[in-house]
Design a protein around this motif. Structure first.
Motif, mmCIF file in Angstrom:
data_model
loop_
_atom_site.group_PDB
_atom_site.id
_atom_site.type_symbol
_atom_site.label_atom_id
_atom_site.label_comp_id
_atom_site.label_asym_id
_atom_site.label_seq_id
_atom_site.Cartn_x
_atom_site.Cartn_y
_atom_site.Cartn_z
ATOM 1 N N ARG A 196 5.478 57.407 -17.633
ATOM 2 C CA ARG A 196 6.386 56.381 -17.096
ATOM 3 C C ARG A 196 6.525 56.547 -15.586
ATOM 4 O O ARG A 196 6.460 55.569 -14.839
ATOM 5 C CB ARG A 196 7.753 56.466 -17.773
ATOM 6 C CG ARG A 196 7.764 55.922 -19.180
ATOM 7 C CD ARG A 196 9.174 55.734 -19.714
ATOM 8 N NE ARG A 196 9.944 56.955 -19.799
ATOM 9 C CZ ARG A 196 10.012 57.741 -20.862
ATOM 10 N NH1 ARG A 196 9.334 57.434 -21.950
ATOM 11 N NH2 ARG A 196 10.769 58.819 -20.855
ATOM 12 N N SER A 197 6.741 57.780 -15.143
ATOM 13 C CA SER A 197 6.878 58.033 -13.703
ATOM 14 C C SER A 197 5.630 57.588 -12.951
ATOM 15 O O SER A 197 5.725 56.946 -11.905
ATOM 16 C CB SER A 197 7.117 59.520 -13.447
ATOM 17 O OG SER A 197 8.306 59.934 -14.071
ATOM 18 N N ALA A 198 4.479 57.933 -13.489
ATOM 19 C CA ALA A 198 3.221 57.558 -12.838
ATOM 20 C C ALA A 198 3.048 56.047 -12.815
ATOM 21 O O ALA A 198 2.582 55.483 -11.815
ATOM 22 C CB ALA A 198 2.040 58.221 -13.557
ATOM 23 N N LEU A 199 3.433 55.382 -13.890
ATOM 24 C CA LEU A 199 3.298 53.934 -13.962
ATOM 25 C C LEU A 199 4.149 53.252 -12.890
ATOM 26 O O LEU A 199 3.686 52.343 -12.196
ATOM 27 C CB LEU A 199 3.700 53.453 -15.361
ATOM 28 C CG LEU A 199 3.399 52.032 -15.748
ATOM 29 C CD1 LEU A 199 1.935 51.690 -15.524
ATOM 30 C CD2 LEU A 199 3.774 51.798 -17.201
ATOM 31 N N PHE A 200 5.387 53.721 -12.724
ATOM 32 C CA PHE A 200 6.253 53.149 -11.687
ATOM 33 C C PHE A 200 5.696 53.458 -10.293
ATOM 34 O O PHE A 200 5.738 52.600 -9.407
ATOM 35 C CB PHE A 200 7.679 53.653 -11.828
ATOM 36 C CG PHE A 200 8.447 52.939 -12.902
ATOM 37 C CD1 PHE A 200 8.937 51.653 -12.689
ATOM 38 C CD2 PHE A 200 8.645 53.533 -14.143
ATOM 39 C CE1 PHE A 200 9.623 50.988 -13.680
ATOM 40 C CE2 PHE A 200 9.340 52.862 -15.135
ATOM 41 C CZ PHE A 200 9.824 51.586 -14.916
ATOM 42 N N ALA A 201 5.168 54.650 -10.096
ATOM 43 C CA ALA A 201 4.586 55.006 -8.795
ATOM 44 C C ALA A 201 3.387 54.122 -8.481
ATOM 45 O O ALA A 201 3.230 53.659 -7.346
ATOM 46 C CB ALA A 201 4.197 56.481 -8.764
ATOM 47 N N LEU A 202 2.549 53.851 -9.486
ATOM 48 C CA LEU A 202 1.394 52.987 -9.269
ATOM 49 C C LEU A 202 1.810 51.564 -8.911
ATOM 50 O O LEU A 202 1.078 50.842 -8.242
ATOM 51 C CB LEU A 202 0.501 52.964 -10.520
ATOM 52 C CG LEU A 202 -0.308 54.223 -10.778
ATOM 53 C CD1 LEU A 202 -0.929 54.169 -12.178
ATOM 54 C CD2 LEU A 202 -1.377 54.418 -9.726
ATOM 55 N N ALA A 203 2.996 51.175 -9.375
ATOM 56 C CA ALA A 203 3.511 49.841 -9.058
ATOM 57 C C ALA A 203 4.357 49.837 -7.789
ATOM 58 O O ALA A 203 5.074 48.878 -7.513
ATOM 59 C CB ALA A 203 4.329 49.314 -10.240
ATOM 60 N N GLY A 204 4.284 50.913 -7.017
ATOM 61 C CA GLY A 204 4.954 50.964 -5.711
ATOM 62 C C GLY A 204 6.397 51.437 -5.752
ATOM 63 O O GLY A 204 7.059 51.447 -4.724
ATOM 64 N N ASP A 205 6.902 51.806 -6.921
ATOM 65 C CA ASP A 205 8.291 52.271 -7.054
ATOM 66 C C ASP A 205 8.298 53.805 -7.119
ATOM 67 O O ASP A 205 8.185 54.391 -8.163
ATOM 68 C CB ASP A 205 8.934 51.688 -8.308
ATOM 69 C CG ASP A 205 10.392 52.071 -8.457
ATOM 70 O OD1 ASP A 205 10.910 52.838 -7.628
ATOM 71 O OD2 ASP A 205 11.015 51.590 -9.429
ATOM 72 N N ARG A 206 8.409 54.427 -5.955
ATOM 73 C CA ARG A 206 8.370 55.886 -5.904
ATOM 74 C C ARG A 206 9.756 56.479 -6.061
ATOM 75 O O ARG A 206 9.953 57.631 -6.200
ATOM 76 C CB ARG A 206 7.745 56.343 -4.597
ATOM 77 C CG ARG A 206 6.328 55.789 -4.469
ATOM 78 C CD ARG A 206 5.555 56.433 -3.344
ATOM 79 N NE ARG A 206 4.318 55.764 -3.101
ATOM 80 C CZ ARG A 206 3.232 55.880 -3.858
ATOM 81 N NH1 ARG A 206 3.237 56.627 -4.894
ATOM 82 N NH2 ARG A 206 2.136 55.223 -3.530
#
Length: 168
Positions: A158-168
């Motif tokens: 989940r964390s990686a998915l949000f990071a890939l979508a620009g939400d760090r």
């Protein structure tokens, strides 16, 4: 019973045992006239091998599975097949191919007026777009994923998915 053992071993995270049980179930189904159960066993085998990172022979399994589900004209199984293909393409580092399969499956669902597993396809499309360095487009897909669908991912995923979508 062997198919039940596959599921039980998956739930216990004994993927090697689940794979052995699945192969045995497939040998038994091969002697029967039960295409649906054999298809389920093929799906389970593909899922297990993806989770184990054992990609050898997976393309052939996916092709066989998809051909059987196309013949049966089973929309939901075809969508499941598409998800497996997407995950396989991502495991091979082919984000463009993964994204194409996501978009094709989403179009199929839209044409049929079905939403089954649409969230999962949007999440996989977001992952593919993130890998392609397109975080804004990934965020658009991620915004269409329900919180219930996100809970099916491991916390790290989940964390990686949000990071890939620009939400760090």
């Amino acid at each position: 019973l062997w198919s039940d053992l596959v599921i039980a071993r998956q739930l216990l995270a004994d993927l090697a045992g689940a794979e052995r049980a699945c192969l045995h179930a497939m040998r038994l189904y091969a002697g029967c006239d039960d295409e649906r159960s054999l298809g389920s066993a093929l799906y389970n085998l593909a899922e297990i091998r993806l989770r184990r990172g054992r990609l050898h022979g997976l393309r052939e399994i996916l092709e066989r599975l998809e051909a059987a589900d196309e013949k049966a004209r089973d929309l939901r199984r075809l969508v499941q097949d598409a998800e497996l293909w997407v995950r396989y393409e991502l495991a091979q580092g082919r984000a463009h191919a993964a994204l194409e399969r996501c978009e094709e499956a989403l179009r199929l669902l839209a044409r049929r007026g079905d939403v089954w597993r649409r969230d999962d396809l949007h999440a996989l499309a977001a992952r593919s777009l993130g890998w392609l360095s397109k975080p804004q487009a990934a965020a658009v897909h991620l915004a269409q994923v329900s919180s219930a669908a996100l809970q099916r991912f491991e916390p790290e995923e989940r964390s990686a998915l949000f990071a890939l979508a620009g939400d760090r």
